[in-house]
Design a protein around this motif. Sequence first.
Motif, PDB file in Angstrom:
ATOM      1  N   GLY B 318       0.782  -1.223   0.000  1.00  0.00           N
ATOM      2  CA  GLY B 318       0.000   0.000   0.000  1.00  0.00           C
ATOM      3  C   GLY B 318       0.818   1.278   0.000  1.00  0.00           C
ATOM      4  O   GLY B 318       0.293   2.355   0.217  1.00  0.00           O
ATOM      5  N   HIS B 319       2.136   1.170  -0.202  1.00  0.00           N
ATOM      6  CA  HIS B 319       2.951   2.381  -0.309  1.00  0.00           C
ATOM      7  C   HIS B 319       3.294   2.619  -1.771  1.00  0.00           C
ATOM      8  O   HIS B 319       3.642   1.686  -2.477  1.00  0.00           O
ATOM      9  N   PRO B 320       3.203   3.872  -2.206  1.00  0.00           N
ATOM     10  CA  PRO B 320       3.517   4.130  -3.621  1.00  0.00           C
ATOM     11  C   PRO B 320       4.969   3.825  -3.962  1.00  0.00           C
ATOM     12  O   PRO B 320       5.878   4.144  -3.187  1.00  0.00           O
ATOM     13  N   VAL B 321       5.167   3.188  -5.091  1.00  0.00           N
ATOM     14  CA  VAL B 321       6.520   2.910  -5.586  1.00  0.00           C
ATOM     15  C   VAL B 321       6.647   3.613  -6.928  1.00  0.00           C
ATOM     16  O   VAL B 321       5.923   3.311  -7.875  1.00  0.00           O
ATOM     17  N   GLN B 322       7.551   4.569  -6.997  1.00  0.00           N
ATOM     18  CA  GLN B 322       7.690   5.360  -8.215  1.00  0.00           C
ATOM     19  C   GLN B 322       8.879   4.842  -9.022  1.00  0.00           C
ATOM     20  O   GLN B 322       9.995   4.779  -8.504  1.00  0.00           O
ATOM     21  N   VAL B 323       8.618   4.468 -10.257  1.00  0.00           N
ATOM     22  CA  VAL B 323       9.693   3.913 -11.084  1.00  0.00           C
ATOM     23  C   VAL B 323      10.063   4.924 -12.166  1.00  0.00           C
ATOM     24  O   VAL B 323       9.199   5.406 -12.890  1.00  0.00           O
ATOM     25  N   VAL B 324      11.332   5.253 -12.249  1.00  0.00           N
ATOM     26  CA  VAL B 324      11.836   6.057 -13.354  1.00  0.00           C
ATOM     27  C   VAL B 324      12.850   5.195 -14.089  1.00  0.00           C
ATOM     28  O   VAL B 324      13.782   4.678 -13.488  1.00  0.00           O
ATOM     29  N   ALA B 325      12.644   5.025 -15.388  1.00  0.00           N
ATOM     30  CA  ALA B 325      13.527   4.136 -16.145  1.00  0.00           C
ATOM     31  C   ALA B 325      14.169   4.896 -17.285  1.00  0.00           C
ATOM     32  O   ALA B 325      13.515   5.668 -17.976  1.00  0.00           O
ATOM     33  N   VAL B 326      15.445   4.683 -17.458  1.00  0.00           N
ATOM     34  CA  VAL B 326      16.168   5.261 -18.588  1.00  0.00           C
ATOM     35  C   VAL B 326      16.813   4.115 -19.342  1.00  0.00           C
ATOM     36  O   VAL B 326      17.574   3.345 -18.767  1.00  0.00           O
ATOM     37  N   GLY B 327      16.501   3.987 -20.616  1.00  0.00           N
ATOM     38  CA  GLY B 327      17.035   2.887 -21.398  1.00  0.00           C
ATOM     39  C   GLY B 327      16.329   1.586 -21.065  1.00  0.00           C
ATOM     40  O   GLY B 327      15.404   1.546 -20.266  1.00  0.00           O
ATOM     41  N   THR B 356       6.862   6.907   0.240  1.00  0.00           N
ATOM     42  CA  THR B 356       7.128   6.675  -1.175  1.00  0.00           C
ATOM     43  C   THR B 356       8.493   6.023  -1.364  1.00  0.00           C
ATOM     44  O   THR B 356       9.470   6.414  -0.736  1.00  0.00           O
ATOM     45  N   VAL B 357       8.524   5.013  -2.216  1.00  0.00           N
ATOM     46  CA  VAL B 357       9.790   4.362  -2.565  1.00  0.00           C
ATOM     47  C   VAL B 357      10.144   4.784  -3.983  1.00  0.00           C
ATOM     48  O   VAL B 357       9.311   4.695  -4.881  1.00  0.00           O
ATOM     49  N   SER B 358      11.369   5.269  -4.158  1.00  0.00           N
ATOM     50  CA  SER B 358      11.798   5.668  -5.499  1.00  0.00           C
ATOM     51  C   SER B 358      12.698   4.598  -6.102  1.00  0.00           C
ATOM     52  O   SER B 358      13.663   4.172  -5.467  1.00  0.00           O
ATOM     53  N   VAL B 359      12.348   4.168  -7.301  1.00  0.00           N
ATOM     54  CA  VAL B 359      13.186   3.194  -8.008  1.00  0.00           C
ATOM     55  C   VAL B 359      13.691   3.855  -9.279  1.00  0.00           C
ATOM     56  O   VAL B 359      12.911   4.417 -10.046  1.00  0.00           O
ATOM     57  N   TYR B 360      14.985   3.824  -9.457  1.00  0.00           N
ATOM     58  CA  TYR B 360      15.551   4.380 -10.687  1.00  0.00           C
ATOM     59  C   TYR B 360      16.330   3.300 -11.398  1.00  0.00           C
ATOM     60  O   TYR B 360      17.208   2.661 -10.818  1.00  0.00           O
ATOM     61  N   LEU B 361      16.001   3.069 -12.648  1.00  0.00           N
ATOM     62  CA  LEU B 361      16.693   2.043 -13.435  1.00  0.00           C
ATOM     63  C   LEU B 361      17.401   2.724 -14.598  1.00  0.00           C
ATOM     64  O   LEU B 361      16.795   3.507 -15.323  1.00  0.00           O
ATOM     65  N   GLU B 362      18.656   2.438 -14.712  1.00  0.00           N
ATOM     66  CA  GLU B 362      19.386   2.978 -15.852  1.00  0.00           C
ATOM     67  C   GLU B 362      20.063   1.820 -16.572  1.00  0.00           C
ATOM     68  O   GLU B 362      20.916   1.139 -16.026  1.00  0.00           O
ATOM     69  N   ALA B 363      19.670   1.588 -17.795  1.00  0.00           N
ATOM     70  CA  ALA B 363      20.249   0.491 -18.573  1.00  0.00           C
ATOM     71  C   ALA B 363      20.978   1.079 -19.771  1.00  0.00           C
ATOM     72  O   ALA B 363      20.374   1.749 -20.598  1.00  0.00           O
ATOM     73  N   THR B 364      22.264   0.875 -19.833  1.00  0.00           N
ATOM     74  CA  THR B 364      23.053   1.304 -20.983  1.00  0.00           C
ATOM     75  C   THR B 364      23.654   0.043 -21.591  1.00  0.00           C
ATOM     76  O   THR B 364      23.567  -1.043 -20.996  1.00  0.00           O
ATOM     77  N   PRO B 365      24.261   0.153 -22.756  1.00  0.00           N
ATOM     78  CA  PRO B 365      24.903  -1.045 -23.313  1.00  0.00           C
ATOM     79  C   PRO B 365      25.956  -1.620 -22.367  1.00  0.00           C
ATOM     80  O   PRO B 365      26.203  -2.828 -22.381  1.00  0.00           O
ATOM     81  N   ALA B 366      26.569  -0.778 -21.544  1.00  0.00           N
ATOM     82  CA  ALA B 366      27.655  -1.252 -20.688  1.00  0.00           C
ATOM     83  C   ALA B 366      27.147  -1.912 -19.410  1.00  0.00           C
ATOM     84  O   ALA B 366      27.712  -2.892 -18.947  1.00  0.00           O
TER      85      ALA B 366
END
Lengths: 216, 430
Positions: B318-327, B356-366
């Motif tokens: 019941g807690h908001p989870v905010q996802v920000v994704a790059v790549g 609030t839980v912040s999730v940040y995903l960054e996917a690059t070729p490396a």
Amino acid sequence: MTEPISIVVVDDHAIFRSGLKADLDGRMQVVAEAATVEEAITAIHRHTPAVVLLDVHLPGGRGGGGAEVVAGCADLLGSTRFLALSVSDSAEDVVSVIRAGARGYVTKTVSGAEISDAVVRVAGGDAAFSPRLAGFVLDAFGTAAVAAVDDELDKLSARELEVMRLIARGYSYKEVAKELFISIKTVETHVSAVLRKLQLSSRHELTRWAVDRRIL
Amino acid sequence: MREPLVRSDARVIAGVCGGLARHLGISTTVCRLGVTALTLVGGAGILLYVWLWLLVPTAEEYARNGARSFDPRRLGSLPAAVQRDFARGFGRGPGPDAADGSAGAQLFRPGTREIAIGGALLLAAAAVVLQMAGVNVAWGTWLPLLAIAGGAVIAWMQLDDARRTEVMDRAGATGTQGVARLVAGLVLVVVGIFPLVSGTGSLEQMWHAMLAALAMLAGVLLVLAPWVLKYWRDLETERSGRVREQERAEIAAHLHDSVLQTLALIQNRASSEQDVTRLARAQERELREWLYRDRRQEQGNLVDRIKAVAADVEDTYGHPVQVVAVGDAAMTPRHEALVQATREAVQNAAKHAGGTVSVYLEATPARSEVFVRDRGPGFELAQVPPDRLGVRESLIGRMERHGGSARIRNTGNGTEVELRLDHVEEGTTQ
């Protein structure tokens, strides 16, 4: 800041407008409200507020919503700042209103205190970035290429990249400053620089990114 | 003051009688009878009719001209302007502005109609002279042709200006070249078809037959085209309307299955704030996904999986989870481990920190990196009892077994878990 910041609230939902008015703290005062593109442009020209809280999706006008309001008030961009508000997370909506001239973007679900902070920040001439907007910036500019010169429009400098990453990770400006051992003022400078690049850059990757998402 | 002399809209042929009647203040029927009677006197009625038809403007033309006559430059040359207006008659564009600048783009340029009429009269005169000189003019052929032409003109006049222009545009028949192409095409088709059908015949026979066929074809075409076009357009409108209706039904069905159901549930559970928030969040997420889904993004990739994990935890706690994704990155067994570790980290954040839980995903070729940040009281790894395996095993151990790394740090205002997976050895693990 002794004098309250004058604000025009633009949103087509009366319930949301009244809720927002109640949420804003004492540092600001709502001088007018508007529900459509035409009403907004008229009200903003009449009151020339310091900050306009602007919903991205608005009825009226030519269907351009918030971006059309900003464009219609282009003559006031020097004195009036626009802070975009939206339930929409889509890149189309956010980036188009930023590129029209808005100085920040927050989602409607954030707390009243956060909106108030963003208003104060925008009124002071700085940019208000949400994690999601930072994510769009990183996505659009890429996370690898680093500008050799700070004012190169098409790339972010290494420091700007760091700041954007931290904001995307959910850090507040204050936390970013602490993390990078810089002052909040410096963080604000970096964010404003990124905003300027996002608004002005015509780099072809950015254009393509935007075209893919039908923003431009 | 008399009504201005304009051709009436309520017309049988060209609205001449109606207009004349209104102008003279007599009944239209009387006027028509008068013209018919005059016709019996050596055809004078017809002459009068045609003459008025050519010289009297329609009400629309009159209004347009009146509006323009305020222009002082035109005052002196009003007759000329009026003349030009009549001359334009047939091929005018849809609006008043078209009568000025863009008239040149129309099928009939100013003056064309006068020239055509003059030419026709000259031809008629020449024919009469030729016949007097003893040449046999095939009246039998030409009179029906003229009749057909007259019929076509009347048929086309039933279409308003805008429609007429549209027809011309659609047929690509605007401009001399367009007309030339159209005519040349028709002629070629007829010339090509005719020998096929007629087989062997004398040239003269063929010529007559061809002329008749051509005239018939052109007549039918000209007379029917406006109606065919009208029905075709109506059909098109109806079809696009049906497509819209279908789309609307689809959206309505989706909203009914999702949003309306949730709203009903929310009303049922109005007393439980937590339930309401959870339902609203879940519905918002679902609707957002449906509305704003990035269509280029492939399903089942890393971003998709992380978002699913976040949604799952959000529903459970019941807690908001905010996802920000790059790549984005394609899933491999190692990315599977990253997703599992992320789930553990998000779960811990939601369970122990709340908010609030912040999730940040960054996917690059490396590499792929995931940051999970909360604003709870924070904890030190050293203080976690050794028998609690959650963090050590699920996070750090799992990441290290798959060649990645996990770092947990206290930011002073909450905890941040940093999961990192380099892609360099991808080739050997796949």
